[in-house]
Design an enzyme around this catalytic site. Structure first.
Site, short mmCIF file in Angstrom:
data_model
loop_
_atom_site.label_atom_id
_atom_site.label_comp_id
_atom_site.label_asym_id
_atom_site.label_seq_id
_atom_site.Cartn_x
_atom_site.Cartn_y
_atom_site.Cartn_z
N LYS A 54 0.79 -1.22 0.00
CA LYS A 54 0.00 0.00 0.00
C LYS A 54 0.83 1.28 0.00
O LYS A 54 0.37 2.32 -0.49
CB LYS A 54 -0.95 0.00 1.20
CG LYS A 54 -2.13 -0.94 1.07
CD LYS A 54 -3.14 -0.43 0.06
CE LYS A 54 -4.44 -1.21 0.12
NZ LYS A 54 -5.46 -0.65 -0.80
N SER A 305 0.43 -9.95 -0.88
CA SER A 305 0.28 -8.49 -0.82
C SER A 305 0.58 -7.87 0.53
O SER A 305 0.85 -6.67 0.61
CB SER A 305 -1.14 -8.10 -1.25
OG SER A 305 -2.09 -8.77 -0.45
#
Length: 404
Positions: A54, A305
Site C-alpha cells: 500500500k 500483498s
C-alpha cells in the site's frame, strides 16, 4: 473510452518511489511448484515497508500534491494496510495525516498506524462505514482524500509491481493478484498488458467479499449488503469505479476462495516457506492450491500483498490447522476415582507415543458417576492415522473415548 491510468503514469510513479520503497524479492518456491504443478514465484510484498504494497500508491499520490494541498494535510479510510501506507508516506513528506479505521480493525494495525504519526479515528463496523465518516471529516477540514484504491495515482503506484515482475521474470506466463476494491490489480494489469499482452492477469477475491466478482457478472458496479472474511485487507463492499473498468478491459479471469482455503494457505506458507502473510496476501496461493485454476508448467507469480496479520487470528489459524491435520487432538474419557487410575491412562497414551500437552481431571462434575472422574487430554499427534491408533489403543484398554 480512455482510462485515467496508463503506462507512462506507472513509470513516473516508479521514479517517485525510487529510494523510498523496497524492491521486494521475487522468490521461486520449489515446494509449492511441486504441490501445484506450476512454476510458482512469490512476489513478497509482505516484506515491503509498512508490511504491504500500500505504501507504493499512497506515497505516489501524496508526492503528487501541490504545496497548498500539502498544507491542508491528507485523510484516508482503511482497514489497516492503506492506513499505514498513508501515515508513513505523509510523515516522510512532512505533512499531517488522519486515518479513519473501522472499530474492529486489528489492534496491531491501529497501533502501527499511530506509530507512523497519523491521527487515528475509529468509526463504523466496516471499511465502508469508516469511509463515509472519513468523507465527512474531509469536508470539514479540507484535507486531501487519499483513496485506498479508486484513484489513478494510487493505482499507478501499485502498478510498479508489474514493472518489477516483468524485469525480473521476462518469460512470466501469469500473475495472480488479490482483489478488494481493485487498485492493486488495476495498476498491475495496465503495466503488464501494456508491455506483455500475452501474460495472463488473474484476480482472486474472498468468497465472503465478492464485490468485483459480482459486479462483473452483473455488468454493473454493485454494493454488497455485508462482507465477512478473514481477509480484512480485501473486505470491500463496493469496488472502485475506474478500477472496475480497468478490470473489465485487462483482467483475464477472477476467482473466489473461501476462508478455510485462505487459512490453509496462511498455515502452509508459514510452515513450508517460513513466510508470514495476512488473509488478503494468501488468497492467490489458496486459489492455486485448491484447484480453482490449473496452469501446469506455467511460470506464475503470486502477489503476497501483505504480512500484517493479527497474532490472535494467526494463533487460531495455527491451532485449527493442527486439529484438522490430526496433529493436535482433544480426547475425553472416564477413569475410576482411585489412586493409580490416571497413571494407568497416561501410560496407555505414552505406549502409542502421543505427547501430552495438558490434562483436566474432574471428579465433581454432576454428569460423572460417583467414584469416577472425567479426564480431558490435549495430545500432540503426528497425523489423523496416529489419532486413530491412540483411540484404538485406549479402547482396547477398556476406556470409552470421545474425540472432542
Amino acid at each position: 473510452m480512455s482510462l485515467p491510468i496508463n503506462l507512462a503514469m506507472i513509470r513516473e510513479a516508479r521514479e517517485r518511489l525510487a529510494g523510498v520503497i523496497h524492491r521486494t524479492p521475487l522468490d521461486h518456491s520449489t515446494t509449492f511448484s511441486r504441490l501445484t504443478g506450476s512454476e510458482v514465484y512469490f512476489k513478497l510484498e509482505n516484506l515491503q515497508k509498512t508490511g504491504s504494497f500500500k505504501i507504493r500508491g499512497a506515497y505516489n499520490k501524496i508526492m503528487s500534491l501541490s504545496s497548498e494541498e500539502r498544507q491542508r494535510g491528507v485523510i484516508a479510510a482503511s482497514a489497516g494496510n492503506h492506513a499505514q501506507g498513508v501515515a508513513c508516506a505523509a510523515a516522510r513528506a512532512g505533512i499531517t495525516s488522519t486515518v479513519v479505521m473501522p472499530e474492529g480493525a486489528p489492534i496491531s494495525k491501529i497501533m502501527a498506524t499511530r506509530g507512523y504519526g497519523a491521527r487515528v479515528i475509529l468509526a463504523g463496523g466496516s471499511y465502508d462505514e469508516a469511509f463515509d465518516h472519513a468523507c465527512r471529516v474531509q469536508r470539514e477540514t479540507g484535507a486531501t482524500f487519499v483513496h485506498g484504491f479508486d484513484d489513478p495515482l494510487v493505482a499507478a503506484g501499485q502498478g510498479t509491481i508489474g514493472l518489477e515482475l516483468l524485469e525480473e521474470l521476462p518469460d512470466l506466463d501469469a500473475v495472480l493478484v488479490p482483489v478488494g476494491g481493485g487498485g492493486l490489480i488495476a495498476g498491475i494489469a495496465v503495466a503488464i498488458k501494456s508491455l506483455q499482452p500475452r501474460v495472463r492477469v488473474i484476480g482472486v477475491q474472498s468468497r465472503g467479499a465478492p464485490a468485483v466478482y459480482l459486479s462483473l457478472k452483473g455488468d454493473c458496479r454493485q454494493q454488497l449488503a455485508a462482507v465477512a472474511t478473514i481477509a480484512d485487507g480485501i473486505s470491500v463492499r463496493r469496488p472502485g469505479e475506474f478500477t472496475l473498468e480497468v478490470i473489465r478491459r485487462y483482467v483475464d479471469d477472477l476467482l473466489l476462495v473461501d476462508d478455510e482455503e485462505i487459512a490453509r494457505a496462511i498455515l502452509m506458507l508459514l510452515e513450508r516457506s517460513k513466510i508470514v502473510v495476512e488473509g488478503a496476501g494468501a488468497v492467490t496461493l489458496a486459489a492455486l492450491l485448491h484447484g480453482h485454476l490449473s496452469l501446469p508448467g506455467a511460470k506464475v507469480a503470486l502477489i503476497l500483498s501483505g504480512g500484517n496479520i493479527d497474532v490472535n487470528i494467526l494463533s487460531i489459524i495455527i491451532e485449527r490447522g493442527l486439529v484438522k491435520s490430526g496433529r493436535i487432538v482433544r480426547l475425553r474419557t472416564v477413569v475410576t476415582d482411585q489412586p493409580g487410575s490416571l497413571q494407568r491412562l497416561l501410560a496407555a497414551v505414552a505406549a502409542v507415543r502421543a505427547n501430552i500437552i495438558s490434562i483436566n481431571h474432574d471428579r465433581i462434575k454432576p454428569q460423572v458417576p460417583l467414584k469416577q472422574a472425567e479426564v480431558e487430554l490435549l495430545l500432540e499427534t503426528s497425523d489423523g492415522d496416529h489419532v486413530r491408533r491412540v483411540v484404538d489403543a485406549l479402547s482396547r484398554e477398556g476406556y470409552t473415548v470421545e474425540v472432542i
